[in-house]
Design an enzyme around this catalytic site. Structure first.
Site, mmCIF file in Angstrom:
data_model
loop_
_atom_site.group_PDB
_atom_site.id
_atom_site.type_symbol
_atom_site.label_atom_id
_atom_site.label_comp_id
_atom_site.label_asym_id
_atom_site.label_seq_id
_atom_site.Cartn_x
_atom_site.Cartn_y
_atom_site.Cartn_z
ATOM 1 N N SER A 241 0.857 -1.257 -0.085
ATOM 2 C CA SER A 241 -0.178 0.028 -0.028
ATOM 3 C C SER A 241 0.740 1.251 -0.282
ATOM 4 O O SER A 241 0.549 2.140 -0.835
ATOM 5 C CB SER A 241 -0.926 0.182 1.030
ATOM 6 O OG SER A 241 -0.422 -0.299 2.454
ATOM 7 N N HIS A 271 -1.979 -8.796 1.484
ATOM 8 C CA HIS A 271 -1.866 -7.670 2.585
ATOM 9 C C HIS A 271 -2.821 -7.431 3.212
ATOM 10 O O HIS A 271 -3.203 -8.029 4.294
ATOM 11 C CB HIS A 271 -1.537 -6.396 1.353
ATOM 12 C CG HIS A 271 -0.789 -5.349 1.715
ATOM 13 N ND1 HIS A 271 -0.205 -5.210 3.085
ATOM 14 C CD2 HIS A 271 -0.805 -3.935 1.521
ATOM 15 C CE1 HIS A 271 0.295 -3.846 3.244
ATOM 16 N NE2 HIS A 271 -0.275 -3.114 2.193
ATOM 17 N N HIS A 318 5.692 -12.657 7.533
ATOM 18 C CA HIS A 318 5.672 -11.314 7.181
ATOM 19 C C HIS A 318 6.823 -11.064 6.333
ATOM 20 O O HIS A 318 8.148 -11.853 6.388
ATOM 21 C CB HIS A 318 6.020 -10.406 8.381
ATOM 22 C CG HIS A 318 5.508 -8.948 8.027
ATOM 23 N ND1 HIS A 318 6.637 -7.888 7.623
ATOM 24 C CD2 HIS A 318 4.547 -8.279 8.147
ATOM 25 C CE1 HIS A 318 6.091 -6.809 7.418
ATOM 26 N NE2 HIS A 318 4.766 -6.839 7.569
ATOM 27 N N ARG A 327 2.373 -4.822 16.633
ATOM 28 C CA ARG A 327 1.042 -4.384 16.312
ATOM 29 C C ARG A 327 -0.080 -5.501 16.816
ATOM 30 O O ARG A 327 -1.308 -5.163 17.309
ATOM 31 C CB ARG A 327 0.584 -4.087 15.003
ATOM 32 C CG ARG A 327 1.627 -2.932 14.541
ATOM 33 C CD ARG A 327 1.556 -2.573 12.929
ATOM 34 N NE ARG A 327 1.979 -3.792 12.401
ATOM 35 C CZ ARG A 327 1.693 -3.846 10.940
ATOM 36 N NH1 ARG A 327 1.361 -3.199 10.269
ATOM 37 N NH2 ARG A 327 2.073 -5.234 10.156
ATOM 38 N N ASP A 373 -2.791 -8.499 11.380
ATOM 39 C CA ASP A 373 -3.940 -8.963 10.965
ATOM 40 C C ASP A 373 -4.651 -10.215 11.620
ATOM 41 O O ASP A 373 -5.603 -10.486 11.725
ATOM 42 C CB ASP A 373 -3.956 -9.433 9.477
ATOM 43 C CG ASP A 373 -3.608 -8.108 8.700
ATOM 44 O OD1 ASP A 373 -4.245 -7.214 8.959
ATOM 45 O OD2 ASP A 373 -2.468 -8.292 7.683
ATOM 46 N N ARG A 399 -4.044 3.541 7.167
ATOM 47 C CA ARG A 399 -3.064 3.553 6.510
ATOM 48 C C ARG A 399 -2.840 5.066 5.965
ATOM 49 O O ARG A 399 -1.654 5.586 5.472
ATOM 50 C CB ARG A 399 -3.127 2.489 5.488
ATOM 51 C CG ARG A 399 -1.873 2.530 4.423
ATOM 52 C CD ARG A 399 -0.552 2.068 5.296
ATOM 53 N NE ARG A 399 -0.232 1.491 6.245
ATOM 54 C CZ ARG A 399 0.165 -0.008 6.282
ATOM 55 N NH1 ARG A 399 0.711 -0.223 5.004
ATOM 56 N NH2 ARG A 399 0.576 -0.410 7.247
ATOM 57 N N ARG A 419 11.362 4.609 -11.358
ATOM 58 C CA ARG A 419 11.398 3.818 -12.693
ATOM 59 C C ARG A 419 12.644 3.019 -12.682
ATOM 60 O O ARG A 419 13.691 3.247 -13.402
ATOM 61 C CB ARG A 419 11.790 4.994 -14.105
ATOM 62 C CG ARG A 419 11.614 4.714 -15.189
ATOM 63 C CD ARG A 419 11.293 3.315 -15.579
ATOM 64 N NE ARG A 419 11.021 2.781 -17.136
ATOM 65 C CZ ARG A 419 11.397 1.979 -17.730
ATOM 66 N NH1 ARG A 419 11.909 0.859 -17.042
ATOM 67 N NH2 ARG A 419 10.901 1.691 -18.721
HETATM 68 N N1 HAX Z 1 1.411 -19.609 5.982
HETATM 69 C C1 HAX Z 1 1.617 -20.488 4.967
HETATM 70 N N2 HAX Z 1 2.715 -20.576 4.131
HETATM 71 C C2 HAX Z 1 3.649 -19.277 4.594
HETATM 72 C C3 HAX Z 1 3.137 -18.233 5.486
HETATM 73 C C4 HAX Z 1 2.042 -18.464 6.131
HETATM 74 N N3 HAX Z 1 1.512 -17.639 6.725
HETATM 75 N N4 HAX Z 1 3.850 -17.171 5.325
HETATM 76 C C5 HAX Z 1 4.659 -17.446 4.226
HETATM 77 N N5 HAX Z 1 4.394 -18.775 3.807
HETATM 78 C C6 HAX Z 1 5.258 -19.464 2.673
HETATM 79 C C7 HAX Z 1 4.883 -18.613 1.390
HETATM 80 O O1 HAX Z 1 3.511 -18.574 0.768
HETATM 81 C C8 HAX Z 1 6.335 -19.030 0.593
HETATM 82 O O2 HAX Z 1 5.873 -20.087 -0.005
HETATM 83 P P1 HAX Z 1 6.255 -20.693 -1.512
HETATM 84 O O3 HAX Z 1 7.753 -20.926 -1.290
HETATM 85 O O4 HAX Z 1 5.568 -21.822 -1.803
HETATM 86 O O5 HAX Z 1 5.934 -19.351 -2.523
HETATM 87 C C9 HAX Z 1 7.329 -19.485 1.765
HETATM 88 O O6 HAX Z 1 6.471 -19.394 2.778
HETATM 89 C C10 HAX Z 1 8.229 -18.229 1.795
HETATM 90 O O7 HAX Z 1 7.593 -17.042 2.253
HETATM 91 P P2 HAX Z 1 8.206 -15.955 2.982
HETATM 92 O O8 HAX Z 1 9.602 -15.552 2.511
HETATM 93 O O9 HAX Z 1 8.329 -16.460 4.407
HETATM 94 O O10 HAX Z 1 7.234 -14.737 2.987
HETATM 95 P P3 HAX Z 1 6.997 -13.425 1.905
HETATM 96 O O11 HAX Z 1 7.553 -12.400 2.010
HETATM 97 O O12 HAX Z 1 6.922 -14.219 0.494
HETATM 98 O O13 HAX Z 1 5.476 -13.153 2.142
HETATM 99 C C11 HAX Z 1 3.308 -12.877 3.247
HETATM 100 C C12 HAX Z 1 5.026 -12.364 3.319
HETATM 101 C C13 HAX Z 1 2.793 -11.712 4.342
HETATM 102 C C14 HAX Z 1 2.740 -12.415 2.154
HETATM 103 C C15 HAX Z 1 3.163 -14.259 3.750
HETATM 104 O O14 HAX Z 1 3.656 -14.531 5.043
HETATM 105 C C16 HAX Z 1 1.736 -14.707 3.856
HETATM 106 O O15 HAX Z 1 1.529 -15.081 2.771
HETATM 107 N N6 HAX Z 1 1.237 -14.432 5.126
HETATM 108 C C17 HAX Z 1 -0.235 -14.783 4.967
HETATM 109 C C18 HAX Z 1 -1.166 -13.676 4.798
HETATM 110 C C19 HAX Z 1 -0.915 -12.591 5.645
HETATM 111 O O16 HAX Z 1 -0.900 -12.673 6.901
HETATM 112 N N7 HAX Z 1 -0.799 -11.430 5.097
HETATM 113 C C20 HAX Z 1 -0.642 -10.205 5.738
HETATM 114 C C21 HAX Z 1 0.853 -9.518 6.046
HETATM 115 C C22 HAX Z 1 1.131 -8.461 6.928
HETATM 116 C C23 HAX Z 1 0.434 -7.239 6.298
HETATM 117 O O17 HAX Z 1 0.619 -6.738 5.066
HETATM 118 N N8 HAX Z 1 -0.647 -6.776 6.627
HETATM 119 O O18 HAX Z 1 -1.494 -5.795 5.910
#
Ligand code: HAX
Length: 435
Positions: A241, A271, A318, A327, A373, A399, A419
């Site tokens: 965001s 997100h 995260h 938080r 969250d 936000r 860019r």
């Molecule tokens: N459950 C299951 N698998 C997860 C996970 C979770 N909560 N968090 C990470 N992973 C997985 C990823 O999907 C990724 O899998 P692949 O290799 O198969 O693609 C692997 O672990 C490595 O990911 P990472 O490097 O630890 O995490 P990223 O930086 O790629 O992603 C995310 C960060 C927040 C998107 C991720 O942890 C996630 O999907 N969490 C669940 C959704 C969530 O809670 N989102 C809110 C985050 C906070 C926020 O922005 N709030 O607005």
């Protein structure tokens, strides 16, 4: 000129030479390198954005202008009898880096009140949305509709100096921010509580209390609203965001375009929408249990089943954090004080004891700990805001405080059009020696 604006100008004038010096004298200095994994993997961790508004330490969590969240909650001025501080005070802090005095606070509060009038066409835009539209789509469109009010856009086309861009950006930002709770409350009442009618703000109330009042909530929901808007305000610049807002504004699109875009980014389930997903996921568990409290083994099975079906555990993990999100901790503290016996809160607390070990065992997520969250929906649910589609709108209002203060500073320091450079897959293969 208001006290806040003149103080901001002072800070801007003091900061500008630092940015100019960095570019002129140290423009070639290397601050990071980029790996193939980072280029393919969402630019994770690449140090290429600058903000002084907040900094996210992987272990400690977010600091706003150098203050940890507990410090922010302790130091910012509070309305009489309130547990949580003024959101307007956070606006002052994020813009200037200073905690406002009571006197300064009074001026900001009255400035916000003078900017609350929402043109009727915004209500018309909201009313024209078809049923079952997501409230995030509605608030994005409502903000977009306001673009015609942009003072920056008008003054840009009149040919103002680059040095003055911040001024009308500040005006636009304060104008929009003051209206955000009104727009959010109107959407809430229209979608879920038509019996509330169109509630206008009470001039004696602050940002958080007015939001509570307009959606028909009693105390202590005013504190819930303040806490919610403050914890969600900023998380440095790389999250979807904040980064979207910055990127769009870097083309000198005004803050209405940029804020609508940031809302669209926040609407994704990885997100901001994760808070809605958490509630859906928790309810899935409760439904499976048919009202019975799940045992630890049953919770473990539910978590594993989610992972095995290829889904993420919402509210955990995260991109930057490597410890429990402060938080999350702040909301947990609030629940321990106000709703210790709530079933949903207890479920969330018990999941905390189960999920991190499972994520570690699965071995994929770099951070097995909960993020903001995982907890936010529980507090809303307890106070009767059970329409979880709406949770990300609350996030968007919070936000906006961080994104808009960043946009004012982007303009003040003349940050450039964004860019970055892209490569083709073949170029990448050639670069690493794949024939
Ligand atoms: N459950 C299951 N698998 C997860 C996970 C979770 N909560 N968090 C990470 N992973 C997985 C990823 O999907 C990724 O899998 P692949 O290799 O198969 O693609 C692997 O672990 C490595 O990911 P990472 O490097 O630890 O995490 P990223 O930086 O790629 O992603 C995310 C960060 C927040 C998107 C991720 O942890 C996630 O999907 N969490 C669940 C959704 C969530 O809670 N989102 C809110 C985050 C906070 C926020 O922005 N709030 O607005």
């Amino acid at each position: 000129m208001s006290h806040l604006k003149s103080k901001l100008l002072e800070k801007i004038e003091a900061q500008r030479p630092r940015t100019t010096r960095l570019i002129k004298e140290f423009g070639d200095s290397i601050i990071d390198q980029v790996t193939v994994e980072q280029a393919i993997g969402g630019m994770r961790g690449i140090k290429s954005l600058i903000t002084d508004i907040s900094y996210l330490d992987p272990n400690e969590g977010i600091r706003y202008r150098g203050y940890t969240l507990p410090e922010v909650f302790e130091k910012l001025p509070k309305p009489a009898g309130a547990e949580m501080p003024y959101v307007e005070g956070l606006w002052y802090l994020l813009l200037t880096g200073d905690i406002p005095t009571q006197e300064e606070m009074k001026e900001v509060l009255s400035d916000f009140k003078n900017r609350q009038t929402v043109p009727n066409y915004v209500w018309d835009v909201i009313d024209s949305f078809p049923s079952k539209s997501h409230p995030m789509a509605i608030i994005s469109a409502a903000v977009m509709a306001l673009q015609r009010e942009s003072q920056f856009s008008t003054s840009y086309h009149q040919g103002i100096s680059k040095m003055d861009y911040w001024d009308t950006t500040y005006e636009d930002s304060t104008n929009l921010l003051a209206k955000m709770p009104l727009i959010g409350a109107y959407i809430y009442n229209k979608l879920y509580k038509p019996e509330n009618g169109h509630r206008y703000p009470d001039p004696t109330l602050d940002f958080g209390a007015n939001f509570a009042y307009m959606i028909g909530k009693e105390k202590p929901y005013d504190d819930v609203a303040r806490m919610y808007f403050i914890v969600h305000a900023d998380h440095e610049s790389g999250n979807v965001s904040a980064h979207t807002g910055h990127l769009v504004a870097s083309a000198l699109s005004d803050i209405y375009y940029a804020t609508s875009a940031m809302i669209n980014g926040l609407a994704g389930p990885l997100h901001g929408l994760a808070n809605q997903e958490v509630l859906i996921w928790l309810q899935g568990l409760q439904e499976q249990m048919g009202g019975k409290v799940p045992s630890t083994e049953e919770m473990k099975k539910y978590v594993w089943d989610t992972l095995k079906s290829g889904q993420v555990i919402p509210g955990y993990g995260h991109a930057v954090l490597r410890k429990t999100d402060p938080r999350y901790a702040i909301q947990r503290e609030f629940c321990l004080k106000h709703l210790p016996d709530d079933k949903l809160f207890q479920l969330v607390s018990r999941l905390y004891e189960v999920v991190p070990d499972i994520l570690r065992e699965q071995g994929k997520a770099k951070n097995p700990w909960p993020n903001v969250d995982a907890h936010s929906g529980v507090v809303q649910w307890y106070y009767g805001v059970t329409e979880y589609d709406f949770y990300t709108v609350l996030f968007a209002i919070g936000r906006s405080v961080g994104v808009l203060s960043n946009l004012v500073w982007d303009r003040a320091l003349g940050y450039a059009l964004e860019r970055p450079k892209s490569l083709t897959t073949a170029m990448l293969e050639a670069k690493v020696g794949i024939k």
